[in-house]
Design a protein around this motif. Structure first.
Motif, PDB file in Angstrom:
ATOM      1  N   SER A   8      -0.953   5.135   5.754  1.00  0.00           N
ATOM      2  CA  SER A   8      -2.303   4.583   5.849  1.00  0.00           C
ATOM      3  C   SER A   8      -3.248   5.588   6.500  1.00  0.00           C
ATOM      4  N   LYS A   9      -2.772   6.243   7.521  1.00  0.00           N
ATOM      5  CA  LYS A   9      -3.585   7.264   8.201  1.00  0.00           C
ATOM      6  C   LYS A   9      -3.934   8.395   7.236  1.00  0.00           C
ATOM      7  N   TRP A  10      -2.944   8.868   6.471  1.00  0.00           N
ATOM      8  CA  TRP A  10      -3.198   9.954   5.511  1.00  0.00           C
ATOM      9  C   TRP A  10      -4.205   9.530   4.452  1.00  0.00           C
ATOM     10  N   VAL A  11      -4.061   8.319   3.946  1.00  0.00           N
ATOM     11  CA  VAL A  11      -4.974   7.822   2.914  1.00  0.00           C
ATOM     12  C   VAL A  11      -6.391   7.708   3.476  1.00  0.00           C
ATOM     13  N   ASN A  12      -6.516   7.179   4.671  1.00  0.00           N
ATOM     14  CA  ASN A  12      -7.841   7.049   5.293  1.00  0.00           C
ATOM     15  C   ASN A  12      -8.466   8.408   5.552  1.00  0.00           C
ATOM     16  N   GLU A  13      -7.667   9.379   5.960  1.00  0.00           N
ATOM     17  CA  GLU A  13      -8.173  10.730   6.187  1.00  0.00           C
ATOM     18  C   GLU A  13      -8.648  11.360   4.875  1.00  0.00           C
ATOM     19  N   ALA A  14      -7.911  11.130   3.799  1.00  0.00           N
ATOM     20  CA  ALA A  14      -8.313  11.660   2.491  1.00  0.00           C
ATOM     21  C   ALA A  14      -9.630  11.029   2.042  1.00  0.00           C
ATOM     22  N   ALA A  15      -9.761   9.722   2.209  1.00  0.00           N
ATOM     23  CA  ALA A  15     -10.994   9.029   1.830  1.00  0.00           C
ATOM     24  C   ALA A  15     -12.158   9.520   2.683  1.00  0.00           C
ATOM     25  N   HIS A  16     -11.926   9.726   3.955  1.00  0.00           N
ATOM     26  CA  HIS A  16     -12.970  10.230   4.847  1.00  0.00           C
ATOM     27  C   HIS A  16     -13.408  11.627   4.413  1.00  0.00           C
ATOM     28  N   SER A  17     -12.447  12.467   4.084  1.00  0.00           N
ATOM     29  CA  SER A  17     -12.756  13.810   3.617  1.00  0.00           C
ATOM     30  C   SER A  17     -13.597  13.770   2.343  1.00  0.00           C
ATOM     31  N   MET A  18     -13.232  12.871   1.443  1.00  0.00           N
ATOM     32  CA  MET A  18     -14.001  12.725   0.207  1.00  0.00           C
ATOM     33  C   MET A  18     -15.436  12.305   0.520  1.00  0.00           C
ATOM     34  N   ASN A  19     -15.586  11.367   1.438  1.00  0.00           N
ATOM     35  CA  ASN A  19     -16.934  10.908   1.818  1.00  0.00           C
ATOM     36  C   ASN A  19     -17.745  12.033   2.437  1.00  0.00           C
ATOM     37  N   ARG A  30      -8.489   3.379  -4.396  1.00  0.00           N
ATOM     38  CA  ARG A  30      -8.119   2.412  -3.359  1.00  0.00           C
ATOM     39  C   ARG A  30      -6.865   1.617  -3.758  1.00  0.00           C
ATOM     40  N   ALA A  31      -6.826   1.159  -4.999  1.00  0.00           N
ATOM     41  CA  ALA A  31      -5.679   0.361  -5.464  1.00  0.00           C
ATOM     42  C   ALA A  31      -4.407   1.209  -5.508  1.00  0.00           C
ATOM     43  N   GLU A  32      -4.516   2.418  -6.046  1.00  0.00           N
ATOM     44  CA  GLU A  32      -3.336   3.279  -6.148  1.00  0.00           C
ATOM     45  C   GLU A  32      -2.864   3.751  -4.780  1.00  0.00           C
ATOM     46  N   SER A  33      -3.791   4.045  -3.897  1.00  0.00           N
ATOM     47  CA  SER A  33      -3.387   4.491  -2.563  1.00  0.00           C
ATOM     48  C   SER A  33      -2.743   3.351  -1.774  1.00  0.00           C
ATOM     49  N   TYR A  36       0.783   3.301  -2.589  1.00  0.00           N
ATOM     50  CA  TYR A  36       1.472   4.365  -1.847  1.00  0.00           C
ATOM     51  C   TYR A  36       1.729   3.933  -0.403  1.00  0.00           C
ATOM     52  N   VAL A  37       0.714   3.374   0.234  1.00  0.00           N
ATOM     53  CA  VAL A  37       0.839   2.948   1.633  1.00  0.00           C
ATOM     54  C   VAL A  37       1.972   1.937   1.791  1.00  0.00           C
ATOM     55  N   THR A  38       2.071   1.010   0.857  1.00  0.00           N
ATOM     56  CA  THR A  38       3.086  -0.039   0.958  1.00  0.00           C
ATOM     57  C   THR A  38       4.446   0.396   0.437  1.00  0.00           C
ATOM     58  N   GLY A  39       4.540   1.616  -0.072  1.00  0.00           N
ATOM     59  CA  GLY A  39       5.821   2.135  -0.527  1.00  0.00           C
ATOM     60  C   GLY A  39       6.190   1.755  -1.946  1.00  0.00           C
ATOM     61  N   LYS A  40       5.243   1.207  -2.701  1.00  0.00           N
ATOM     62  CA  LYS A  40       5.532   0.837  -4.084  1.00  0.00           C
ATOM     63  C   LYS A  40       5.610   2.052  -5.000  1.00  0.00           C
ATOM     64  N   VAL A  41       4.919   3.132  -4.628  1.00  0.00           N
ATOM     65  CA  VAL A  41       4.981   4.391  -5.375  1.00  0.00           C
ATOM     66  C   VAL A  41       5.157   5.537  -4.385  1.00  0.00           C
TER      67      VAL A  41
END
Length: 57
Positions: A8-19, A30-33, A36-41
């Protein structure tokens, strides 16, 4: 920190970087990440989905 929290931290950091670059985070990202966060992919699957979405494969 659990793996879910770390992902979750990595995903939030990536989104922040994009912003910061002036990019908008899409609903697809958001849906795909969340999968990933929940371990489905895995990270490899997440990258593969993103590449396919942008026609890079």
């Amino acid at each position: 920190m659990t793996m879910t929290e770390q992902r979750s931290k990595w995903v939030n950091e990536a989104a922040h970087s994009m912003n910061l670059e002036g990019l908008e985070v899409s609903d697809e990202y958001r849906a795909e990440s969340e999968e990933y966060v929940t371990g489905k992919v895995t990270s490899d699957e997440l990258v593969r989905k993103a590449r396919a979405r942008f026609g890079l494969d």
